[in-house]
Design a protein around this motif. Structure first.
Motif, short mmCIF file in Angstrom:
data_model
loop_
_atom_site.label_atom_id
_atom_site.label_comp_id
_atom_site.label_asym_id
_atom_site.label_seq_id
_atom_site.Cartn_x
_atom_site.Cartn_y
_atom_site.Cartn_z
N SER A 5 33.71 3.38 -20.90
CA SER A 5 33.69 4.40 -21.95
C SER A 5 34.11 3.79 -23.29
CB SER A 5 34.61 5.56 -21.58
OG SER A 5 35.93 5.11 -21.50
N LEU A 6 34.90 2.72 -23.24
CA LEU A 6 35.26 2.06 -24.49
C LEU A 6 34.02 1.47 -25.13
CD1 LEU A 6 38.43 0.10 -23.36
CD2 LEU A 6 38.38 2.10 -24.80
N VAL A 7 33.20 0.89 -24.31
CA VAL A 7 32.04 0.17 -24.82
C VAL A 7 31.05 1.10 -25.48
CG1 VAL A 7 30.12 -1.31 -24.17
CG2 VAL A 7 32.35 -1.62 -23.10
N ARG A 8 30.93 2.34 -25.01
CA ARG A 8 29.93 3.24 -25.58
C ARG A 8 30.29 3.64 -27.01
NH1 ARG A 8 29.74 5.78 -20.61
NH2 ARG A 8 31.08 7.45 -21.28
N HIS A 9 31.56 3.53 -27.39
CA HIS A 9 31.96 4.06 -28.68
C HIS A 9 32.23 2.95 -29.68
CE1 HIS A 9 32.26 8.01 -26.92
NE2 HIS A 9 32.97 7.51 -25.94
N LEU A 10 31.34 2.02 -29.78
CA LEU A 10 31.54 0.92 -30.72
C LEU A 10 31.32 1.37 -32.13
CD1 LEU A 10 29.86 -2.17 -29.01
CD2 LEU A 10 32.25 -1.46 -28.99
N LEU A 11 32.10 0.79 -33.03
CA LEU A 11 31.89 1.01 -34.46
C LEU A 11 30.72 0.16 -34.93
CD1 LEU A 11 35.61 0.63 -35.61
CD2 LEU A 11 34.38 2.77 -35.23
N GLU A 12 30.22 0.50 -36.11
CA GLU A 12 29.14 -0.29 -36.72
C GLU A 12 29.57 -1.75 -36.84
OE1 GLU A 12 26.34 1.52 -37.25
OE2 GLU A 12 25.53 -0.50 -37.48
N GLU A 16 27.23 -5.88 -34.06
CA GLU A 16 26.62 -7.22 -34.12
C GLU A 16 27.68 -8.29 -33.89
OE1 GLU A 16 23.39 -7.99 -34.51
OE2 GLU A 16 23.01 -5.83 -34.36
N SER A 17 28.64 -7.98 -33.01
CA SER A 17 29.74 -8.90 -32.80
C SER A 17 29.50 -9.77 -31.58
CB SER A 17 31.05 -8.14 -32.55
OG SER A 17 31.46 -7.44 -33.69
N GLU B 198 37.22 9.64 -30.46
CA GLU B 198 36.87 8.43 -29.71
C GLU B 198 38.00 7.42 -29.79
OE1 GLU B 198 32.16 8.93 -30.88
OE2 GLU B 198 33.26 7.14 -31.51
N PRO B 199 38.06 6.54 -28.77
CA PRO B 199 39.08 5.48 -28.86
C PRO B 199 38.76 4.56 -30.04
CG PRO B 199 37.68 5.19 -26.90
CD PRO B 199 37.26 6.46 -27.54
N LEU B 200 39.81 4.12 -30.72
CA LEU B 200 39.66 3.25 -31.87
C LEU B 200 40.13 1.85 -31.52
CD1 LEU B 200 41.20 5.55 -34.66
CD2 LEU B 200 38.77 5.26 -34.09
N PRO B 201 39.61 0.85 -32.23
CA PRO B 201 40.20 -0.48 -32.07
C PRO B 201 41.66 -0.40 -32.49
CG PRO B 201 38.21 -0.58 -33.42
CD PRO B 201 38.54 0.86 -33.23
N ASP B 202 42.48 -1.26 -31.89
CA ASP B 202 43.87 -1.29 -32.32
C ASP B 202 44.00 -1.98 -33.66
OD1 ASP B 202 44.45 -1.99 -28.90
OD2 ASP B 202 44.89 -0.10 -29.92
N TYR B 203 43.24 -3.04 -33.85
CA TYR B 203 43.37 -3.84 -35.07
C TYR B 203 41.98 -4.25 -35.52
CZ TYR B 203 45.85 -6.94 -38.33
OH TYR B 203 46.38 -7.54 -39.45
N ILE B 204 41.73 -4.06 -36.80
CA ILE B 204 40.48 -4.50 -37.41
C ILE B 204 40.82 -5.42 -38.57
CG2 ILE B 204 38.46 -3.78 -38.75
CD1 ILE B 204 38.58 -1.10 -37.27
N TYR B 205 40.19 -6.58 -38.60
CA TYR B 205 40.29 -7.47 -39.77
C TYR B 205 38.89 -7.56 -40.38
CZ TYR B 205 40.63 -11.61 -42.69
OH TYR B 205 40.58 -12.46 -43.76
#
Lengths: 122, 511
Positions: A5-12, A16-17, B198-205
């Motif tokens: 479920s973490l993977v489905r909610h990727l940010l923009e 492309e990471s 939604e779950p967020l990353p803990d840290y973004i650089y």
């Protein structure tokens, strides 16, 4: 929460990471942090990516794991980075690996230190 | 959807804020803001905070008339993306608990781990007020209630990295995500994810490839503290101790700058601070200032704003601009001094040692060679003094590459700078691993050769600040502030002679 479920909610920023799974069982400091940061950079650039999404499995918990990996974060000046905690157990590690598309895996410390580590042997 | 809608029935799902040391205009005097990096000395903390960080004027919703520039950018990005977002004063967060879903907090120095806060902390043993204030803010009833209601808490700003050294606080205060870097392109997506639960990353650089282009940087929608507006981002000099130099160089177009100045002027802000790491490099030819863009910039801004100051300038650019183009005297005599009596600016001396300069900042002296660095510094100080520019200069002590003879060279340079009106603030290099070790400074940071330099800086600054305080903090309405600052200065003067023995005792006790 299941790793999938973490993977489905990727940010923009994360789409492309270059994806990594980082298993962290101890602090990463000094030269180790520098070489890991370089490793992440080189593996990303090899695939033409300027971003790295790092899924972290660690018995150190969240946000404790960030103390262990901060050396890597601070050695990085080139890539955009996103770090997500994905669990502390061997089962969560297996679930994560199944849900991702062939990520690079980096282990710091011993997998034996993960919760329910014997699960890995089965 | 987009744009900023004024009204008394606004409901904000995204609240942007910070603690009082950030949410203040410091009585309209930017230099007074530096008192927020120190502990309360010679007076009660309440009085220190009133002098250093008075409250801002707000509307009925708690929206401040002026707010930190970085928060204004965040507000502008989110409003243009269609979010119901607003900067809210920390004392008024409670008004928005029913609608707030995301709380964005920005800061320059959350935990006093940055310079000069950490060094004042090391030297006095007392927590700086910015750290105390931020902790008070995070423990406030409104923030605790927000957390209890499940509001997503996101931290950012130039001090985002400090959260990596504050894991206990991260855990205790339930921070969801920390964003480090230029967040304009990233933030709308993060906020959208936060609003969706939604779950967020803990840290973004945010790395170089994800920073906004000039076209992607919005103009501010509300006034910035003391009229600060950005004229460029990045710096080409590549000094090893500076993270700004890692950012791509971008110049803001003049119409973009003027739009922001007009926002400030409409809000009644009577000054404009041109912000850059080096104002004189606006549309420069590499590291060589060009007169035309700078003259045009100042002419156009001064058509709109009553007075102007510069955030930072490099000493080499000051010297080159004047020697090659008579540009400093032209800007000051033809434009700036027709409106005001002086111009304040921060500058970096860092070291008086050409040897050390070559190692840590080989391009700082360009187009002059690093061997001439002490002459560049003195010449620039003389030019500024003659043209009514008052620098607040920084030095860096304790770098890993530093040798005792480098510190001696710095002390010799400070002697040469005595005749020039200025403040000189020494800062110590503190390795990351030592940030939380209160004993580190006494045992490893401070050395005997540093004592002379520290005392010189103190005496130099005390001599000149006494000269400056009456005209810098002029006006009947600022009489209480002026009196408070003079109270602090008289305390320091009474104790100046104790500084050297105290530092020497600190070194001796560590042996």
């Amino acid at each position: 929460m299941r790793a999938g479920s973490l993977v489905r909610h990727l940010l923009e920023l994360e789409r492309e990471s270059k994806e990594f799974v980082l298993v962290v069982c101890r602090n990463i400091e000094g030269e180790d942090a520098k070489s890991l940061a370089m490793e992440i950079l080189q593996r990303s650039l090899r695939e033409g990516k300027r971003r790295a999404l790092i899924h972290v499995i660690s018995p150190l918990g969240r946000p404790g794991y960030l103390e262990a990996v901060r050396g890597i974060i601070q050695e990085n000046i080139s890539l955009s980075l996103s770090l997500r905690y994905a669990g502390s157990s061997a089962r969560e590690l297996m679930d994560l690996l199944e849900s991702l598309d062939n990520p690079d895996i980096i282990v710091v410390g011993s997998l034996e230190e993960l919760e329910d580590a014997p699960h890995l042997r089965s | 959807m987009g744009g900023f809608v004024m009204g008394s029935h606004e409901e904000f799902e995204v609240v942007i804020t910070s603690d009082r040391t950030m949410m203040s205009n410091h009585h309209g005097k930017e230099f007074i803001g530096f008192m927020t990096t120190g502990p309360a000395i010679g007076m009660p903390e309440k009085l220190w905070m009133w002098i250093a960080a008075p409250k801002l004027k707000v509307d009925e919703l708690g929206r401040p008339v002026e707010a930190p520039y970085g928060l204004r950018k965040v507000e502008a990005v989110l409003q243009e993306a269609g979010f119901r977002a607003a900067i809210i004063d920390p004392d008024h967060l409670h008004k928005h608990l029913d609608t707030m879903k995301v709380l964005l907090v920005g800061h320059h120095d959350f935990f006093a781990y940055g310079p000069p806060s950490c060094e004042w902390w090391f030297m006095t043993g007392k927590e700086p007020v910015n750290r105390i204030s931020f902790r008070r803010f995070m423990n406030s009833p409104a923030v605790r209630e927000a957390r209890r209601r499940g509001v997503r808490i996101i931290m950012g700003g130039p001090a985002a990295w400090q959260w990596l050294w504050a894991i206990d606080e991260w855990r205790r205060w339930g921070v969801d995500c920390v964003i480090d870097g230029e967040a304009e392109l990233v933030l709308p997506d993060v906020v959208e994810a936060a609003l969706r639960g939604e779950p967020l990353p803990d840290y973004i650089y945010v790395g170089r490839s994800d920073v906004p282009s000039v076209k992607e940087i919005p103009t501010i929608k509300g006034a910035s503290v003391n009229g600060l507006v950005e004229i460029m981002r990045g710096c080409p000099r590549g000094c090893r101790f500076c993270s700004v130099t890692l950012r791509p160089l971008r110049f803001m177009p003049l119409d973009h700058i003027l739009k922001e100045v007009e926002v400030n002027v409409r809000a009644g802000i009577k000054n404009t601070i041109l912000h850059s790491e080096d104002v004189l490099l606006y549309h420069a030819d590499g590291v060589k200032p060009r007169p035309e863009p700078l003259i045009r910039l100042h002419e156009e801004v001064l058509k709109v704003t009553p007075s102007i100051s510069w955030a930072h300038a490099s000493l080499a650019a000051v010297k080159y601009a004047e020697e090659k183009h008579r540009l400093i005297s032209k800007l000051m005599n033809d434009l700036i001094l027709t409106r005001q009596d002086y111009l304040g600016v921060e500058v970096g001396i860092e070291t008086g040692s050409p040897r050390l300069a070559k190692i840590i900042m080989p391009a700082k002296s360009l187009p002059y060679p690093p061997e001439q660095w002490p002459d560049v510094v003195e010449d620039a100080f003389r030019i500024m003094h003659e043209n009514h520019i008052v620098p607040a200069a920084t030095l860096i002590l304790g770098l890993p590459e530093e040798r005792p003879e480098d510190v001696v060279a710095t002390a010799e340079l400070l002697d040469r700078l005595k005749p020039y009106r200025s403040l000189i603030v020494p800062m110590f290099f503190v390795p990351m691993g030592a940030l939380k070790n209160r004993d580190w400074f006494r045992k490893h940071g401070l050395r005997e050769e540093h004592v002379d330099v520290l005392v010189q800086c103190l005496r130099h600054s005390m001599r000149w600040v006494g000269d400056m305080v009456d005209w810098y903090i002029a006006g009947a309405s600022l009489t209480p502030v002026r009196a408070g600052i003079k109270l602090f200065l008289s305390f320091v003067r009474r104790n100046v002679d104790r500084v050297r023995p105290a530092l020497e005792e600190m070194i001796a006790s560590a042996k």
